[in-house]
Enzyme design. Structure first.
Site, PDB file in Angstrom:
ATOM      1  N   SER A  32       1.216   5.663  -1.378  1.00  0.00           N
ATOM      2  CA  SER A  32       0.481   6.846  -1.804  1.00  0.00           C
ATOM      3  C   SER A  32       0.383   6.862  -3.328  1.00  0.00           C
ATOM      4  CB  SER A  32       1.219   8.111  -1.355  1.00  0.00           C
ATOM      5  OG  SER A  32       1.303   8.201   0.041  1.00  0.00           O
ATOM      6  N   THR A  34       0.118  11.494  -1.194  1.00  0.00           N
ATOM      7  CA  THR A  34      -0.925  12.195  -1.923  1.00  0.00           C
ATOM      8  C   THR A  34      -1.298  13.475  -1.192  1.00  0.00           C
ATOM      9  OG1 THR A  34      -1.788  10.093  -2.738  1.00  0.00           O
ATOM     10  CG2 THR A  34      -3.248  11.995  -2.886  1.00  0.00           C
ATOM     11  N   ALA A  35      -1.304  13.419   0.140  1.00  0.00           N
ATOM     12  CA  ALA A  35      -1.627  14.607   0.927  1.00  0.00           C
ATOM     13  C   ALA A  35      -0.691  15.759   0.577  1.00  0.00           C
ATOM     14  CB  ALA A  35      -1.530  14.277   2.413  1.00  0.00           C
ATOM     15  N   HIS A  89      -5.900  10.452   7.643  1.00  0.00           N
ATOM     16  CA  HIS A  89      -6.516   9.375   8.412  1.00  0.00           C
ATOM     17  C   HIS A  89      -7.492   9.903   9.469  1.00  0.00           C
ATOM     18  CE1 HIS A  89      -3.986   6.788   6.167  1.00  0.00           C
ATOM     19  NE2 HIS A  89      -2.892   6.956   6.861  1.00  0.00           N
ATOM     20  N   LYS A  93       0.878  -1.172   0.000  1.00  0.00           N
ATOM     21  CA  LYS A  93       0.000   0.000   0.000  1.00  0.00           C
ATOM     22  C   LYS A  93       0.915   1.221   0.000  1.00  0.00           C
ATOM     23  CE  LYS A  93      -3.770   2.543   1.139  1.00  0.00           C
ATOM     24  NZ  LYS A  93      -4.460   2.283   2.409  1.00  0.00           N
TER      25      LYS A  93
END
Length: 279
Positions: free
Chosen positions: A55, A110-111, A154, A53
């Site tokens: 980004s 991504t943030a 999150h 997993k």
């Protein structure tokens, strides 16, 4: 099979069935639980796991060795990263970030990519120093005055008021208003040398099991969520595990293409063959 994902409730909920041998025909998993900044780096290491997993923002750097899977990730609406400050006035003027120190969870998250796209339009003169730290350390650092603002992800969207912090901007709301698309946050990738169709099938079966038996994963989820309130963990799962987790679909792929396409135009990520992401 080696896999790496975060200990966050959405990931442990999604992979619980596979990890615990409840997916027929799926191989046993050797799991590494790690923060997103670590998994992003594992994906570019010589001996990275078989499945990870990461980004979506990190995807352009790993596509030689890994391929995007159409399921298991985090993509949706109303679930974007937040920029928080301790400004007592509660101002929402982006100019307060000019020249300031801002903490982010990963330089290839991504943030952070959304933040850079937003800040380029809204922060005159640009922000000052960017500090990378684990996402769970960001809100305490803003509260304690160690940094001026924090980019959080999150469950922080549910808990930041408890730290006495103020919302400056919801980057998810900004992205959705600007594109009319959901936000691509976390991607599941697998080595190109593996049977990716089979892996996607096992992941989808794990997701389906989690939805059919939500109580089965509760102890596993809460063990890795550590001190998180069970209600917050449930809200986290409900927000980040959705139909896009089952399959990206046309809208999901459009969102990924929009994010990476815009970022490449700004020189923030390498250009990728967006059409090939489905392969």
């Amino acid at each position: 099979m080696k896999i790496a994902f975060s200990p966050c409730p959405n990931d442990t909920f999604v992979f619980h069935a596979w990890v615990h041998g409840l997916v027929p025909g799926a191989p046993e998993l050797d799991v590494t639980y790690a923060d997103i900044d670590i998994t992003n780096n594992l994906a570019v290491s010589p001996n990275g796991p078989d499945v990870l997993k990461i980004s979506y923002a990190a995807l352009p750097w790993v596509l030689d060795d890994y391929a995007l899977l159409p399921c298991g990730g985090a993509l949706g609406r109303g679930c974007g990263p937040l920029v928080l400050t301790k400004n007592p006035s509660g101002t929402q003027d982006p100019a307060v970030l000019a020249g300031r120190r801002v903490a982010v969870p990963s330089e290839r998250s991504t943030a952070y990519l959304l933040f850079r796209l937003w800040a380029a339009r809204h922060v005159p003169g640009g922000v000052g120093e960017i500090v990378v730290m684990p996402f769970h350390e960001i809100m305490p650092a803003v509260r304690d005055g160690k940094i001026d603002a924090g980019l959080v992800i999150h469950e922080a969207r549910f808990t930041y008021p408890a730290y006495g912090l103020n919302l400056l901007v919801d980057l998810g709301s900004w992205w959705e208003a600007d594109t009319n698309l959901p936000i691509p946050l976390g991607a599941i990738i697998a080595r190109r040398s593996l049977d990716r169709q089979a892996i996607a099938g096992w992941i989808r079966a794990s997701v389906e099991y989690a939805w059919a038996h939500p109580e089965a994963s509760q102890a596993y989820v809460m063990r890795h969520a550590q001190e998180m309130d069970p209600a917050v963990a449930k809200a986290h799962i409900d927000l980040y595990v959705n139909e896009f987790t089952r399959h990206l679909g046309e809208e999901g792929y459009a969102a990924v293409s929009a994010l990476l396409g815009r970022a490449a135009e700004e020189g923030l990520v390498p250009k990728v063959d967006l059409a090939a992401l489905r392969g």
